[in-house]
Motif scaffolding. Structure first.
Motif, PDB file in Angstrom:
ATOM      1  N   GLN A  58      17.009  44.193  26.579  1.00  0.00           N
ATOM      2  CA  GLN A  58      18.239  43.918  27.685  1.00  0.00           C
ATOM      3  C   GLN A  58      19.437  43.631  26.891  1.00  0.00           C
ATOM      4  O   GLN A  58      20.647  44.447  27.384  1.00  0.00           O
ATOM      5  CB  GLN A  58      17.638  42.808  28.408  1.00  0.00           C
ATOM      6  N   GLU A  59      19.644  42.921  25.934  1.00  0.00           N
ATOM      7  CA  GLU A  59      20.933  42.474  25.095  1.00  0.00           C
ATOM      8  C   GLU A  59      21.270  43.778  24.614  1.00  0.00           C
ATOM      9  O   GLU A  59      22.424  43.955  24.712  1.00  0.00           O
ATOM     10  CB  GLU A  59      20.642  41.399  24.063  1.00  0.00           C
ATOM     11  N   LYS A  61      21.156  46.968  25.593  1.00  0.00           N
ATOM     12  CA  LYS A  61      21.666  47.791  26.854  1.00  0.00           C
ATOM     13  C   LYS A  61      23.157  47.142  27.136  1.00  0.00           C
ATOM     14  O   LYS A  61      23.984  47.836  27.291  1.00  0.00           O
ATOM     15  CB  LYS A  61      20.586  47.630  28.049  1.00  0.00           C
ATOM     16  N   ARG A  62      23.281  45.841  27.182  1.00  0.00           N
ATOM     17  CA  ARG A  62      24.416  45.011  27.736  1.00  0.00           C
ATOM     18  C   ARG A  62      25.311  45.473  26.482  1.00  0.00           C
ATOM     19  O   ARG A  62      26.630  45.678  26.753  1.00  0.00           O
ATOM     20  CB  ARG A  62      24.363  43.673  27.647  1.00  0.00           C
ATOM     21  N   LEU A  65      26.792  49.092  26.498  1.00  0.00           N
ATOM     22  CA  LEU A  65      27.714  49.302  27.661  1.00  0.00           C
ATOM     23  C   LEU A  65      29.263  48.689  27.530  1.00  0.00           C
ATOM     24  O   LEU A  65      30.051  49.024  27.963  1.00  0.00           O
ATOM     25  CB  LEU A  65      27.181  48.848  29.055  1.00  0.00           C
ATOM     26  N   SER A  66      28.913  47.501  26.901  1.00  0.00           N
ATOM     27  CA  SER A  66      30.210  46.845  27.001  1.00  0.00           C
ATOM     28  C   SER A  66      31.007  46.572  25.538  1.00  0.00           C
ATOM     29  O   SER A  66      32.178  45.973  25.439  1.00  0.00           O
ATOM     30  CB  SER A  66      29.893  45.338  27.358  1.00  0.00           C
ATOM     31  N   ARG A 102      23.809  55.143  26.358  1.00  0.00           N
ATOM     32  CA  ARG A 102      25.482  55.012  26.215  1.00  0.00           C
ATOM     33  C   ARG A 102      26.299  56.028  26.992  1.00  0.00           C
ATOM     34  O   ARG A 102      27.152  55.766  27.841  1.00  0.00           O
ATOM     35  CB  ARG A 102      25.766  54.649  24.824  1.00  0.00           C
ATOM     36  N   SER A 105      25.658  56.161  31.002  1.00  0.00           N
ATOM     37  CA  SER A 105      26.312  54.777  31.596  1.00  0.00           C
ATOM     38  C   SER A 105      27.743  54.904  31.534  1.00  0.00           C
ATOM     39  O   SER A 105      28.148  53.940  31.980  1.00  0.00           O
ATOM     40  CB  SER A 105      25.540  53.614  31.302  1.00  0.00           C
ATOM     41  N   ASP A 244      18.898  52.148  36.367  1.00  0.00           N
ATOM     42  CA  ASP A 244      20.353  51.735  36.082  1.00  0.00           C
ATOM     43  C   ASP A 244      21.358  53.069  36.332  1.00  0.00           C
ATOM     44  O   ASP A 244      22.367  53.084  36.275  1.00  0.00           O
ATOM     45  CB  ASP A 244      20.702  51.648  34.387  1.00  0.00           C
TER      46      ASP A 244
END
Length: 252
Positions: A58-59, A61-62, A65-66, A102, A105, A244
């Protein structure tokens, strides 16, 4: 003994990048590792190792994206010593490789460097096997759903990987999963919206539901009732990339 599990989940979420072992988590709870494993699995539905892996991904994925961090850098940040192992696990549990995730999204106007135009990669359903049935039912929620509701048949109680069959539907309406291969599946549903218990939050709240295991028989129709609620601390993170695909809220 639920408080022991909650303490372990907090430890996992706060120290996911560390090489946490079953022995260490059990020692911090001051119980035997065998007893701890049984209690943790009963409360959360998964083993401590799978819960830890889900939090790490999960981290990841974050970060995909960021940030503009490389896949190698991200794998180290979330606790993997091997980029290859990280990539294989991410691809298996998310349904896309880190690079594909990546690209899929990236939104218009994203400030990170945009990749060259490429065909959008959407996770395909799992290969179908001979003989299939269908699952139909009614979606309900105590909150306000502001996005499509994605419903899928997965092979795990965790919302991970690629579904055998999936659809999207409106909240408080009917859904049908067609051509679900005969076998045992978990039916997961997820959407974004608001819930009375989370009214103070500015951002949309994930609303989820899991029903299963469901034994699907060939040519049979299975009917279910699904109620979407905010996930509590016992639920592992949502990993499947399918969920997502459309994070933008619908008009109220």
């Amino acid at each position: 003994m639920e408080h022991l599990v909650q303490h372990a989940v907090t430890t996992i979420r706060e120290r996911y990048w560390e090489p946490l072992s079953l022995d260490e988590l059990a020692r911090s709870a001051m119980v035997s590792k065998y007893y701890f494993l049984r209690v943790f699995t009963r409360v959360t539905g998964v083993t401590p190792g799978r819960f830890l892996c889900a939090v790490r991904l999960q981290e990841a994925k974050r970060l995909l994206l960021s940030t503009s961090l490389t896949v190698t850098d991200i794998s180290v940040r979330v606790g993997y010593s091997s980029t290859g192992s990280f990539t294989r696990r991410f691809t298996e549990w998310v349904g896309l490789s880190p690079t594909q995730y990546r690209k899929l999204s990236l939104a218009p106007g994203d400030k990170r460097e945009q990749p060259a135009p490429t065909e959008t990669v959407v996770p395909d359903p799992a290969p179908r096997v001979r003989g299939s049935g269908s699952v139909t039912g009614v979606l309900r929620t105590a909150g306000t759903v502001l996005s499509p509701v994605y419903v899928g048949a997965f092979d795990s109680s965790m919302l991970q990987g690629t579904p055998a069959s999936w659809t999207n539907a409106s909240a408080s309406g009917r859904f049908t999963l067609a051509r679900v291969p005969a076998g045992t599946w978990y039916i997961h549903a997820v959407a974004h919206g608001h819930h009375p218990e989370c009214a103070a939050q500015a951002e949309l709240t994930p609303l989820t539901a899991t029903v299963g295991p469901v034994r699907v028989k060939s040519e049979a129709v299975h009917r279910l009732g699904i109620t979407l609620t905010p996930p509590d601390w016992t639920r592992p993170p949502i990993l499947s990339a399918l969920m997502d695909l459309d994070p933008q809220p619908m008009a109220a």
